[in-house]
Design a protein around this motif. Structure first.
Motif, mmCIF file in Angstrom:
data_model
loop_
_atom_site.group_PDB
_atom_site.id
_atom_site.type_symbol
_atom_site.label_atom_id
_atom_site.label_comp_id
_atom_site.label_asym_id
_atom_site.label_seq_id
_atom_site.Cartn_x
_atom_site.Cartn_y
_atom_site.Cartn_z
ATOM 1 N N VAL A 137 1.138 -1.048 0.043
ATOM 2 C CA VAL A 137 0.025 0.346 0.101
ATOM 3 C C VAL A 137 0.718 1.310 -0.074
ATOM 4 O O VAL A 137 0.993 2.288 -0.813
ATOM 5 C CB VAL A 137 -1.080 -0.361 1.274
ATOM 6 N N VAL A 138 1.686 1.782 0.798
ATOM 7 C CA VAL A 138 2.312 2.730 0.623
ATOM 8 C C VAL A 138 3.339 2.438 -0.199
ATOM 9 O O VAL A 138 3.435 3.984 -1.038
ATOM 10 C CB VAL A 138 4.158 2.881 1.637
ATOM 11 N N VAL A 140 0.775 3.910 -3.307
ATOM 12 C CA VAL A 140 0.364 5.542 -2.381
ATOM 13 C C VAL A 140 2.032 6.709 -3.549
ATOM 14 O O VAL A 140 1.605 7.654 -3.360
ATOM 15 C CB VAL A 140 0.603 5.700 -1.234
ATOM 16 N N VAL A 141 3.474 6.145 -2.574
ATOM 17 C CA VAL A 141 3.988 6.864 -3.484
ATOM 18 C C VAL A 141 4.815 6.738 -4.712
ATOM 19 O O VAL A 141 4.531 7.462 -5.265
ATOM 20 C CB VAL A 141 5.086 6.230 -2.709
ATOM 21 N N GLY A 164 1.903 6.642 -6.583
ATOM 22 C CA GLY A 164 0.074 7.409 -7.600
ATOM 23 C C GLY A 164 -0.093 6.436 -7.949
ATOM 24 O O GLY A 164 -1.151 6.564 -8.485
ATOM 25 N N GLU A 165 -0.377 5.032 -7.289
ATOM 26 C CA GLU A 165 -1.602 3.697 -8.014
ATOM 27 C C GLU A 165 -2.282 4.216 -7.305
ATOM 28 O O GLU A 165 -3.176 4.166 -6.995
ATOM 29 C CB GLU A 165 -0.773 2.482 -8.193
ATOM 30 N N GLU A 166 -3.677 4.277 -8.716
ATOM 31 C CA GLU A 166 -5.350 4.398 -8.592
ATOM 32 C C GLU A 166 -5.336 3.280 -7.282
ATOM 33 O O GLU A 166 -6.445 3.388 -7.107
ATOM 34 C CB GLU A 166 -5.593 4.740 -8.729
#
Length: 92
Positions: free
Chosen positions: A35-36, A39-40, A42-44
């Protein structure tokens, strides 16, 4: 919930025991790292495990009767079992 799929060493419900081969219990640390990273980068969307992302495509390739039977075996047909609806709005 999580215990149904064998999280924390709990035995899988026998109806879903085969799911453990396809969808093994997830390790919280591995999920957090994924998950991190998402986020880094930019995955939707993040599918964990990745086979989950393919499920709609695979299901849509099946004939309707086969798809319905598979979803029924998986318990998807029981998702709304026991739903009683919303309470009516309060009268003023």
């Amino acid at each position: 919930g999580a215990a149904l799929l064998g999280e924390g060493g709990a035995p899988c419900h026998r109806r879903f025991a085969w799911l453990g081969l396809l969808l093994p219990p997830l390790r919280p640390e591995a999920v957090a790292r994924r998950v991190v990273r998402a986020v880094v980068e930019g995955e939707e969307r993040v599918y964990i495990p990745s086979i989950v992302g393919w499920a709609p495509t695979i299901l849509n390739l099946l004939p309707a009767a086969a798809r319905d039977a598979l979803l029924s075996v998986c318990g998807a047909a029981d998702g709304m079992h026991g739903f009683r609806g919303c309470a009516p709005p309060p009268r003023s």
